[in-house]
Motif scaffolding. Structure first.
Motif, PDB file in Angstrom:
ATOM      1  N   PRO A  71       0.681  -1.407  -0.127  1.00 14.11           N
ATOM      2  CA  PRO A  71       0.169  -0.039  -0.225  1.00 14.11           C
ATOM      3  C   PRO A  71       0.804   1.143   0.003  1.00 14.11           C
ATOM      4  O   PRO A  71       0.468   2.388  -0.477  1.00 14.11           O
ATOM      5  N   ALA A  72       2.055   1.167   0.471  1.00 17.52           N
ATOM      6  CA  ALA A  72       3.019   2.454   0.773  1.00 17.52           C
ATOM      7  C   ALA A  72       3.399   2.916  -0.829  1.00 17.52           C
ATOM      8  O   ALA A  72       3.547   4.213  -1.149  1.00 17.52           O
ATOM      9  N   LEU A  73       3.591   1.987  -1.907  1.00 17.71           N
ATOM     10  CA  LEU A  73       3.686   2.327  -3.190  1.00 17.71           C
ATOM     11  C   LEU A  73       2.861   3.315  -3.867  1.00 17.71           C
ATOM     12  O   LEU A  73       3.240   4.404  -4.160  1.00 17.71           O
ATOM     13  N   PRO A  74       1.517   3.045  -4.011  1.00 16.89           N
ATOM     14  CA  PRO A  74       0.792   3.778  -4.421  1.00 16.89           C
ATOM     15  C   PRO A  74       0.291   5.040  -3.634  1.00 16.89           C
ATOM     16  O   PRO A  74       0.071   6.213  -4.342  1.00 16.89           O
ATOM     17  N   LEU A  75       0.255   5.027  -2.324  1.00 18.46           N
ATOM     18  CA  LEU A  75      -0.022   6.029  -1.485  1.00 18.46           C
ATOM     19  C   LEU A  75       0.672   7.146  -1.759  1.00 18.46           C
ATOM     20  O   LEU A  75       0.850   8.374  -1.661  1.00 18.46           O
ATOM     21  N   GLY A  76       2.329   6.582  -1.698  1.00 17.32           N
ATOM     22  CA  GLY A  76       3.380   7.651  -1.809  1.00 17.32           C
ATOM     23  C   GLY A  76       3.228   8.370  -3.075  1.00 17.32           C
ATOM     24  O   GLY A  76       3.299   9.487  -3.146  1.00 17.32           O
ATOM     25  N   ALA A  77       2.992   7.642  -3.862  1.00 17.36           N
ATOM     26  CA  ALA A  77       2.940   8.334  -5.334  1.00 17.36           C
ATOM     27  C   ALA A  77       1.769   9.212  -5.524  1.00 17.36           C
ATOM     28  O   ALA A  77       2.103  10.047  -5.968  1.00 17.36           O
ATOM     29  N   TRP A  78       0.608   8.740  -4.942  1.00 15.33           N
ATOM     30  CA  TRP A  78      -0.520   9.688  -4.960  1.00 15.33           C
ATOM     31  C   TRP A  78      -0.046  10.812  -4.066  1.00 15.33           C
ATOM     32  O   TRP A  78      -0.431  12.265  -4.429  1.00 15.33           O
ATOM     33  N   LEU A  79       0.490  10.955  -2.992  1.00 11.38           N
ATOM     34  CA  LEU A  79       0.905  11.875  -2.113  1.00 11.38           C
ATOM     35  C   LEU A  79       1.620  12.959  -2.758  1.00 11.38           C
ATOM     36  O   LEU A  79       1.656  14.130  -2.648  1.00 11.38           O
ATOM     37  N   LEU A  80       2.806  12.346  -3.459  1.00 10.92           N
ATOM     38  CA  LEU A  80       3.850  13.156  -4.190  1.00 10.92           C
ATOM     39  C   LEU A  80       3.289  13.766  -5.347  1.00 10.92           C
ATOM     40  O   LEU A  80       3.849  15.118  -5.556  1.00 10.92           O
TER      41      LEU A  80
END
Length: 166
Positions: A59-68
């Motif tokens: 879950p950190a992969l897409p969440l991090g991309a979304w946040l950035l």
């Protein structure tokens, strides 16, 4: 900004980048030297460590991309998502120290975990003190470190390689 003003900043940036690369290289060589003297280990990675690691990384992969890359920053969704992402990354980094399948010891890939545990508090401090450019740069570094660690984790013979390709 003039060209003359940009040169010292670029030189300082290149110097920091070269220093970081040199430190990483020295740590890799030191790890290899220590490993050559200590020999093989009987350590076995516990299944829960791999499961927890994947449960936090995926879950950190897409969440991090979304946040950035979302256009709105600093709103409640960004703050809540950022806290969740930071928690996922901290759990991932700590959990990684139990994953040592190839050598039975801590390897160079664990440098990403150490950097994550150092950089995340710094990035949060930057955001709270209004240094948003430094916050963004640091968080991008942590995110790209996550991508790089995932890339290296897929090397043949590593745990993730074995899980995906048998």
């Amino acid at each position: 900004m003039t060209i003359l003003a940009a040169q010292p900043a670029r030189t300082a940036h290149l110097r920091r980048l070269a220093s970081t690369a040199l430190i990483v290289l020295v740590l890799i060589v030191a790890t290899l030297l220590v490993r050559s003297f200590t020999g093989a280990s009987d350590y076995r990675t516990p299944a829960w460590a791999v499961q927890l690691h994947l449960a936090t990384v995926i879950p950190a992969l897409p969440l991090g991309a979304w946040l950035l890359w979302r256009p709105v920053k600093g709103d409640p969704a960004h703050r809540i998502g950022g806290r969740v992402w930071a928690l996922l990354m901290i759990v991932t980094a700590i959990d990684s120290f139990w994953i040592r399948t190839i050598t039975g010891g801590i390897g160079p890939i664990h440098l990403f975990s150490v950097l994550t545990l150092v950089q995340l508090p710094r990035a949060i401090w930057f955001a709270r003190n209004g240094q948003i450019d430094r916050h963004l740069t640091t968080m991008r570094g942590v995110y790209f470190g996550l991508l790089a660690a995932g890339f290296f984790a897929m090397a043949p013979g590593r745990t993730l390689w074995m899980l995906v390709f048998g």
